[in-house]
Design a protein around this motif. Structure first.
Motif, PDB file in Angstrom:
ATOM      1  N   LYS A  77      38.419  33.742  43.631  1.00 51.06           N
ATOM      2  CA  LYS A  77      38.851  32.467  43.060  1.00 51.06           C
ATOM      3  C   LYS A  77      39.744  32.656  41.837  1.00 51.06           C
ATOM      4  O   LYS A  77      40.614  31.828  41.543  1.00 51.06           O
ATOM      5  CB  LYS A  77      37.630  31.637  42.686  1.00 51.06           C
ATOM      6  CG  LYS A  77      36.833  31.174  43.887  1.00 51.06           C
ATOM      7  CD  LYS A  77      35.623  30.368  43.478  1.00 51.06           C
ATOM      8  CE  LYS A  77      34.832  29.924  44.706  1.00 51.06           C
ATOM      9  NZ  LYS A  77      33.623  29.167  44.332  1.00 51.06           N
ATOM     10  N   LEU A  78      39.534  33.809  41.109  1.00 52.13           N
ATOM     11  CA  LEU A  78      40.364  34.069  39.917  1.00 52.13           C
ATOM     12  C   LEU A  78      41.659  34.766  40.278  1.00 52.13           C
ATOM     13  O   LEU A  78      42.679  34.602  39.592  1.00 52.13           O
ATOM     14  CB  LEU A  78      39.574  34.919  38.924  1.00 52.13           C
ATOM     15  CG  LEU A  78      38.289  34.283  38.358  1.00 52.13           C
ATOM     16  CD1 LEU A  78      37.567  35.246  37.419  1.00 52.13           C
ATOM     17  CD2 LEU A  78      38.606  32.992  37.636  1.00 52.13           C
ATOM     18  N   HIS A  79      41.600  35.564  41.364  1.00 51.39           N
ATOM     19  CA  HIS A  79      42.781  36.326  41.780  1.00 51.39           C
ATOM     20  C   HIS A  79      42.981  36.108  43.276  1.00 51.39           C
ATOM     21  O   HIS A  79      42.519  36.909  44.093  1.00 51.39           O
ATOM     22  CB  HIS A  79      42.607  37.826  41.471  1.00 51.39           C
ATOM     23  CG  HIS A  79      42.159  38.073  40.055  1.00 51.39           C
ATOM     24  ND1 HIS A  79      40.851  38.338  39.722  1.00 51.39           N
ATOM     25  CD2 HIS A  79      42.869  38.068  38.892  1.00 51.39           C
ATOM     26  CE1 HIS A  79      40.745  38.509  38.410  1.00 51.39           C
ATOM     27  NE2 HIS A  79      41.991  38.354  37.864  1.00 51.39           N
ATOM     28  N   PRO A  80      43.631  35.020  43.646  1.00 50.04           N
ATOM     29  CA  PRO A  80      43.744  34.624  45.062  1.00 50.04           C
ATOM     30  C   PRO A  80      44.412  35.638  45.974  1.00 50.04           C
ATOM     31  O   PRO A  80      44.267  35.566  47.190  1.00 50.04           O
ATOM     32  CB  PRO A  80      44.574  33.339  44.987  1.00 50.04           C
ATOM     33  CG  PRO A  80      44.373  32.835  43.595  1.00 50.04           C
ATOM     34  CD  PRO A  80      44.239  34.057  42.729  1.00 50.04           C
ATOM     35  N   THR A  81      45.152  36.611  45.407  1.00 47.99           N
ATOM     36  CA  THR A  81      45.790  37.620  46.262  1.00 47.99           C
ATOM     37  C   THR A  81      44.851  38.783  46.567  1.00 47.99           C
ATOM     38  O   THR A  81      45.199  39.664  47.343  1.00 47.99           O
ATOM     39  CB  THR A  81      47.063  38.160  45.568  1.00 47.99           C
ATOM     40  OG1 THR A  81      46.711  38.749  44.310  1.00 47.99           O
ATOM     41  CG2 THR A  81      48.071  37.030  45.357  1.00 47.99           C
ATOM     42  N   ARG A  82      43.670  38.791  45.920  1.00 50.71           N
ATOM     43  CA  ARG A  82      42.706  39.886  46.115  1.00 50.71           C
ATOM     44  C   ARG A  82      41.491  39.400  46.920  1.00 50.71           C
ATOM     45  O   ARG A  82      41.093  38.224  46.839  1.00 50.71           O
ATOM     46  CB  ARG A  82      42.225  40.403  44.751  1.00 50.71           C
ATOM     47  CG  ARG A  82      43.313  40.916  43.829  1.00 50.71           C
ATOM     48  CD  ARG A  82      43.966  42.194  44.370  1.00 50.71           C
ATOM     49  NE  ARG A  82      44.977  42.711  43.486  1.00 50.71           N
ATOM     50  CZ  ARG A  82      44.749  43.660  42.562  1.00 50.71           C
ATOM     51  NH1 ARG A  82      43.538  44.132  42.402  1.00 50.71           N
ATOM     52  NH2 ARG A  82      45.749  44.096  41.812  1.00 50.71           N
TER      53      ARG A  82
END
Length: 586
Positions: A77-82
């Motif tokens: 949720k904090l890093h949508p690409t991960r």
């Protein structure tokens, strides 16, 4: 562009497939190995290539059943690409690799989320397996048990209701009988009193006539001219005769209440015993039970197949004969599963023989011309003792033990059910008056469990009429009907398992004297008629089919019949100790 994750087959699904296909492109071999890093199945050749490849030689390759389950894709949720692939042990939350570098997780310990997922997956898979192999079969078994109990309760309550109606009808009949006797008694009493009063009237009629004569005599004396006679002869009048007034009859009304009638008819109560918990069996027992059920179904199917292939032969064929030592005639035959015979005669001799007709044991009993012994499915013999009102059991090791006490009732005939092992007893009891003279004879059929517990009494039909007079021979049909051969009623009396009267067979127009009776795998009823010296064959509903044995087959006064597990018919006769065996089914 969205990523599509293909779900993998479960262990059970994989086992059901012919084989798992290798995940290498254009390879269709059996994928018996698995790369935990690539998350794909590999055949033996592709595994070797995988190990040789510098890019994948350090990948973890295991057997397919030991594989790690691929972590489902979930975006951070904090890093949508991960993707979320790490588990923070301190915060107890899943995070991505970039989250692990943030100050919130500084110096925290981390686990590979895929390792945790694999562990949890294995646990859930185990729970799923328990549902399929343990909880579900157990629950279905408990449900079946409940359904069986419901059916049993319905049948039991219907049987109780039938018995209650029969008892009520019997009480009504007794009330009518006593009331009729009391009314007849009033007529007799009235007649006696009126006759006494009539006699007293006659006494006074005679006295009135006497007084008339005396009046004439006095008048004559008073009118005489010679008055000397009046002094010489004195007339005396007899006194008025004494009579007694009748004592008035008094009706003393019976004092009874609804509770008194309820006590006479009995009540239905629930036992105070604690209800037993249904047993939940361990997984091993469930598996064993399923195998046992499958075996029973297989045996049932075999019997069903045999029934479908069997039919009546166009002729009856004699197979063999046994001369039984130690008996004068053959009033009853019981055949064990082993083929050994038990034979009884009119003198109470009960003899066991082997397949060659050699005597194995001999017992002196109180039995005579009844079907008073029966072989059980367990290999025991059960026989009645009329004198002591007992049922005895003989085990294969020749041990004789008391089995059932019948109280006031005299046990006459006995049969061990091939359906459920229950014991059926034909019994009678003679009631005596104040002076000890027999005034009434009652008869009934009682069902006991194989453990000797009384389960059911059958005595009257739905109209309260007595069903039996002398149930000398008894057997059970494949549909649960109880068939008795009643010598005094001159009939075969058949009731269903609940005790309701189905029909009575009384022969073919001429005198019918029934003796031995048995049934076969097709539901036929076979009964001996000593009068016509024949064996009658009936269908399951009492319809006459044929005379299956007569003098044409050399039969003279047949007394006993019995069918073994091989569908052989055993016949015993009055004036010989020979048991003849016939084939009548094909």
């Amino acid at each position: 562009m969205s990523t599509v994750i293909m779900s993998e087959p479960s262990d059970e699904q994989a086992a059901m497939q012919h084989y798992l296909v290798c995940g290498t492109e254009d390879c269709q071999e059996n994928g018996q190995f698995y790369c935990n890093d690539c998350h794909r199945p590999l055949c033996e050749h592709c595994r070797d290539e995988h190990v040789k490849n510098p890019d994948t030689k350090f990948h973890e390759i295991v057997l397919y059943r030991h594989r790690k389950h691929q972590l489902p894709v979930e975006k951070c949720k904090l890093h949508p690409t991960r993707n979320v692939d790490i588990y923070c042990k301190e915060c107890k939350i899943p995070i991505c690799s970039k989250c692990s570098t943030m100050k919130e997780h500084h110096r925290h310990e981390f686990d590979d989320l895929e390792e945790i997922y694999t562990e949890k997956y294995a646990l859930q898979q185990g729970e799923f397996s328990k549902i399929q192999k343990d909880f579900l079969p157990n629950t279905k078994s408990l449900k079946s048990d409940i359904e069986a109990d419901a059916t049993k309760i319905q049948k039991l309550m219907e049987s109780i209701r039938t018995s209650m109606k029969s008892e009520a009808e019997s009480l009504k009949n007794l009330v009518d009988e006593v009331s009729s006797e009391n009314i007849d008694h009033t007529h007799t009493m009235e007649k006696s009193l009126l006759e006494m009063l009539k006699s007293q009237e006659t006494i006074y009629d005679d006295y009135i006539a006497y007084l008339g004569k005396m009046s004439d005599d006095f008048e004559h004396h008073l009118s005489l001219t010679n008055h000397k006679l009046l002094f010489s002869e004195t007339l005396k009048i007899k006194t008025i005769p004494e009579t007694t007034k009748p004592v008035d009859p008094v009706f003393t009304a019976g004092r009874f209440s609804k509770d008194d009638v309820a006590k006479l008819l009995g009540r239905v109560n629930i036992s105070n015993a604690e209800p037993k918990k249904r047993k939940i069996q361990p997984m091993e027992a469930v598996t064993t039970q399923m195998k046992s059920t499958e075996k029973q179904l297989e045996q049932s199917n075999e019997k069903s197949d045999m029934k479908q292939t069997l039919s009546l032969s166009s002729s009856v064929t004699k197979v063999r004969e046994y001369s039984v030592p130690g008996v004068g005639n053959v009033h009853h035959v019981s055949v064990e599963k082993s083929g050994r015979l038990w034979v009884s005669d009119y003198s109470g001799n009960l003899v066991q023989t082997d397949l060659q007709g050699n005597q194995l044991q001999k017992i002196q009993t109180s039995g005579r011309e009844e079907g008073y012994h029966t072989a059980t499915q367990e290999g025991d013999l059960i026989y009645t003792d009329k004198g002591n009102k007992l049922i005895y059991r003989i085990t294969p090791d020749r041990k004789i033990t008391e089995f059932i006490k019948t109280g006031e009732w005299t046990p006459v005939s006995v049969h061990s059910s091939r359906i459920d092992g229950d014991i059926l007893l034909g019994m009678n009891m003679t009631q005596k008056n104040y002076w000890g003279l027999p005034v009434k004879k009652e008869a009934k059929v009682t069902r006991y469990s194989k453990a000797g517990k009384e389960l059911q009494n059958i005595q009257r039909d739905n109209k309260g009429q007595e069903l039996y007079s002398d149930p000398d021979y008894i057997t059970e049909n494949i549909n649960g009907d109880i068939c008795t051969s009643d010598y005094k009623k001159r009939a075969v009396v058949v009731v269903n398992k609940s005790g309701q009267h189905r029909f009575s067979y009384t022969g073919q127009g001429s005198l019918f004297i029934p003796y031995g009776i048995c049934t076969d795998v097709l539901g036929h009823i076979l009964v001996c008629d000593c009068h016509s010296e024949t064996v009658h064959l009936l269908d399951q509903d009492g319809g006459f089919l044929s005379i299956i044995l007569s003098s044409q087959q050399g039969i003279k006064c047949p007394l006993s019949v019995c069918v073994d597990d091989e569908n052989n018919l055993y016949v015993g006769q009055r004036n010989t100790n020979t048991v003849t065996v016939y084939k009548y089914l094909q």
